[in-house]
Write an enzyme that holds these catalytic residues in place. Sequence first.
Site, PDB file in Angstrom:
ATOM      1  N   TYR A 178     -65.984  63.997-104.441  1.00  0.00           N
ATOM      2  CA  TYR A 178     -66.774  62.991-103.710  1.00  0.00           C
ATOM      3  C   TYR A 178     -67.198  61.851-104.647  1.00  0.00           C
ATOM      4  CZ  TYR A 178     -70.461  61.546-100.340  1.00  0.00           C
ATOM      5  OH  TYR A 178     -71.269  60.871 -99.459  1.00  0.00           O
TER       6      TYR A 178
ATOM      7  N   SER B 284     -71.942  55.997-102.139  1.00  0.00           N
ATOM      8  CA  SER B 284     -73.023  56.982-102.258  1.00  0.00           C
ATOM      9  C   SER B 284     -73.646  56.899-103.644  1.00  0.00           C
ATOM     10  CB  SER B 284     -72.460  58.387-102.057  1.00  0.00           C
ATOM     11  OG  SER B 284     -73.405  59.365-102.436  1.00  0.00           O
TER      12      SER B 284
HETATM   13  P1  NAP Z   1     -71.657  62.603 -90.763  1.00  0.00           P
HETATM   14  O1  NAP Z   1     -72.926  62.679 -90.011  1.00  0.00           O
HETATM   15  O2  NAP Z   1     -70.997  63.856 -91.235  1.00  0.00           O
HETATM   16  O3  NAP Z   1     -70.609  61.776 -89.854  1.00  0.00           O
HETATM   17  C1  NAP Z   1     -69.320  61.558 -90.353  1.00  0.00           C
HETATM   18  C2  NAP Z   1     -68.604  60.574 -89.460  1.00  0.00           C
HETATM   19  O4  NAP Z   1     -67.326  60.282 -90.058  1.00  0.00           O
HETATM   20  C3  NAP Z   1     -68.314  61.115 -88.081  1.00  0.00           C
HETATM   21  O5  NAP Z   1     -68.379  60.044 -87.171  1.00  0.00           O
HETATM   22  C4  NAP Z   1     -66.878  61.635 -88.210  1.00  0.00           C
HETATM   23  O6  NAP Z   1     -66.158  61.652 -86.981  1.00  0.00           O
HETATM   24  C5  NAP Z   1     -66.303  60.583 -89.126  1.00  0.00           C
HETATM   25  N1  NAP Z   1     -65.103  60.994 -89.848  1.00  0.00           N
HETATM   26  C6  NAP Z   1     -64.994  61.993 -90.768  1.00  0.00           C
HETATM   27  N2  NAP Z   1     -63.716  62.062 -91.215  1.00  0.00           N
HETATM   28  C7  NAP Z   1     -63.036  61.085 -90.560  1.00  0.00           C
HETATM   29  C8  NAP Z   1     -61.697  60.662 -90.570  1.00  0.00           C
HETATM   30  N3  NAP Z   1     -60.780  61.257 -91.371  1.00  0.00           N
HETATM   31  N4  NAP Z   1     -61.319  59.640 -89.766  1.00  0.00           N
HETATM   32  C9  NAP Z   1     -62.232  59.039 -88.957  1.00  0.00           C
HETATM   33  N5  NAP Z   1     -63.525  59.395 -88.908  1.00  0.00           N
HETATM   34  C10 NAP Z   1     -63.909  60.423 -89.691  1.00  0.00           C
HETATM   35  O7  NAP Z   1     -71.784  61.700 -92.064  1.00  0.00           O
HETATM   36  P2  NAP Z   1     -72.925  60.642 -92.513  1.00  0.00           P
HETATM   37  O8  NAP Z   1     -73.947  61.367 -93.267  1.00  0.00           O
HETATM   38  O9  NAP Z   1     -73.291  59.772 -91.365  1.00  0.00           O
HETATM   39  O10 NAP Z   1     -72.085  59.817 -93.585  1.00  0.00           O
HETATM   40  C11 NAP Z   1     -71.495  58.558 -93.297  1.00  0.00           C
HETATM   41  C12 NAP Z   1     -71.022  57.940 -94.609  1.00  0.00           C
HETATM   42  O11 NAP Z   1     -72.142  57.793 -95.480  1.00  0.00           O
HETATM   43  C13 NAP Z   1     -70.017  58.798 -95.364  1.00  0.00           C
HETATM   44  O12 NAP Z   1     -69.071  57.965 -96.011  1.00  0.00           O
HETATM   45  C14 NAP Z   1     -70.860  59.508 -96.387  1.00  0.00           C
HETATM   46  O13 NAP Z   1     -70.112  59.896 -97.512  1.00  0.00           O
HETATM   47  C15 NAP Z   1     -71.858  58.413 -96.717  1.00  0.00           C
HETATM   48  N6  NAP Z   1     -73.107  58.905 -97.292  1.00  0.00           N
HETATM   49  C16 NAP Z   1     -73.922  59.787 -96.617  1.00  0.00           C
HETATM   50  C17 NAP Z   1     -75.108  60.207 -97.194  1.00  0.00           C
HETATM   51  C18 NAP Z   1     -76.055  61.145 -96.514  1.00  0.00           C
HETATM   52  O14 NAP Z   1     -77.025  61.582 -97.187  1.00  0.00           O
HETATM   53  N7  NAP Z   1     -75.875  61.480 -95.254  1.00  0.00           N
HETATM   54  C19 NAP Z   1     -75.457  59.736 -98.465  1.00  0.00           C
HETATM   55  C20 NAP Z   1     -74.623  58.858 -99.122  1.00  0.00           C
HETATM   56  C21 NAP Z   1     -73.454  58.433 -98.511  1.00  0.00           C
HETATM   57  P3  NAP Z   1     -66.162  62.965 -86.008  1.00  0.00           P
HETATM   58  O15 NAP Z   1     -67.518  62.957 -85.341  1.00  0.00           O
HETATM   59  O16 NAP Z   1     -65.037  62.734 -85.059  1.00  0.00           O
HETATM   60  O17 NAP Z   1     -65.989  64.167 -86.894  1.00  0.00           O
END
Ligand code: NAP
Length: 246
Positions: free
Chosen positions: A158, A145
């Site tokens: 984080y 991130s």
């Molecule tokens: P999200 O919509 O909250 O989705 C999170 C995903 O991770 C879901 O599929 C969830 O599964 C899964 N997950 C969470 N904890 C887990 C665990 N312990 N074991 C297995 N699966 C798990 O998140 P997102 O925004 O797509 O983020 C994806 C990645 O990108 C993350 O690493 C996040 O830190 C990074 N990121 C996001 C952003 C942003 O702005 N969105 C920016 C920078 C980086 P369930 O559906 O079963 O809960």
Amino acid sequence: MTEPALPPALALVTGASRGIGRAIAVELATTGLHVAVNYKSNEAAARETLARIQAGGGSGELCPFDVADEAAAEAALASLLSRHERVEVLVNNAGVVADNLFVMMPAADWRKVTDTSLGGFFNVTKPVVQKMIPNKRGSVVTISSVSGLVGNRGQTNYAAAKAGLMGATRALAAEVARIGIRVNVVAPGIIDTDMTRELPLDQLKKLVPMARTGKPEEVARVVRFLCSDDASYITGQVISVNGGMV
Ligand code: NAP
């Protein structure tokens, strides 16, 4: 006589039930990889990811386990990896936030975030890379991130986890480069997913030179590139996808 066609190589995407992980899973499936859709608890959403993969003509399977749980990851991966000879791609995408000012932060929230990102990296990447080594081929992409680069207020847990993933990636990349395995990080900015739904996006967009949030698909296309042979000389790198934030 024609050789029998090989079964498709495997790509494992953690946290692929929703958001960025779902977009990555769907994108990778279009390249002919068989995609293992990992998730923690949201089976309905994971099934929707699989349906989208199949609707695009691809193949995949569900692979539920908690990446932070060492024993659960070991058991699930032993089963998955025993059924697939060629494991070509791992995307460590699963991640959570538990924001708070550092002085107010419960230890449990520190551990939840670091156990998922950093613990998950260890629990998943180690067995997958062990499986890639004999094939002398593979690509690992970990989703970090912008927070790991700049450190946002309220995100010490984080930011620590996401910066740690960059260090782990550079070190692992150096260890396995000669074997033919590439290891990189993609660092997104603010992307439209469940994780950012509650945030004041109109305020946050002012921090983005492109003045908009990103789409999961815009991250997924970069991951697809890094996993492809077009990126054959790229390893140990952090690629930002953030509309120009840093
Ligand atoms: P999200 O919509 O909250 O989705 C999170 C995903 O991770 C879901 O599929 C969830 O599964 C899964 N997950 C969470 N904890 C887990 C665990 N312990 N074991 C297995 N699966 C798990 O998140 P997102 O925004 O797509 O983020 C994806 C990645 O990108 C993350 O690493 C996040 O830190 C990074 N990121 C996001 C952003 C942003 O702005 N969105 C920016 C920078 C980086 P369930 O559906 O079963 O809960």
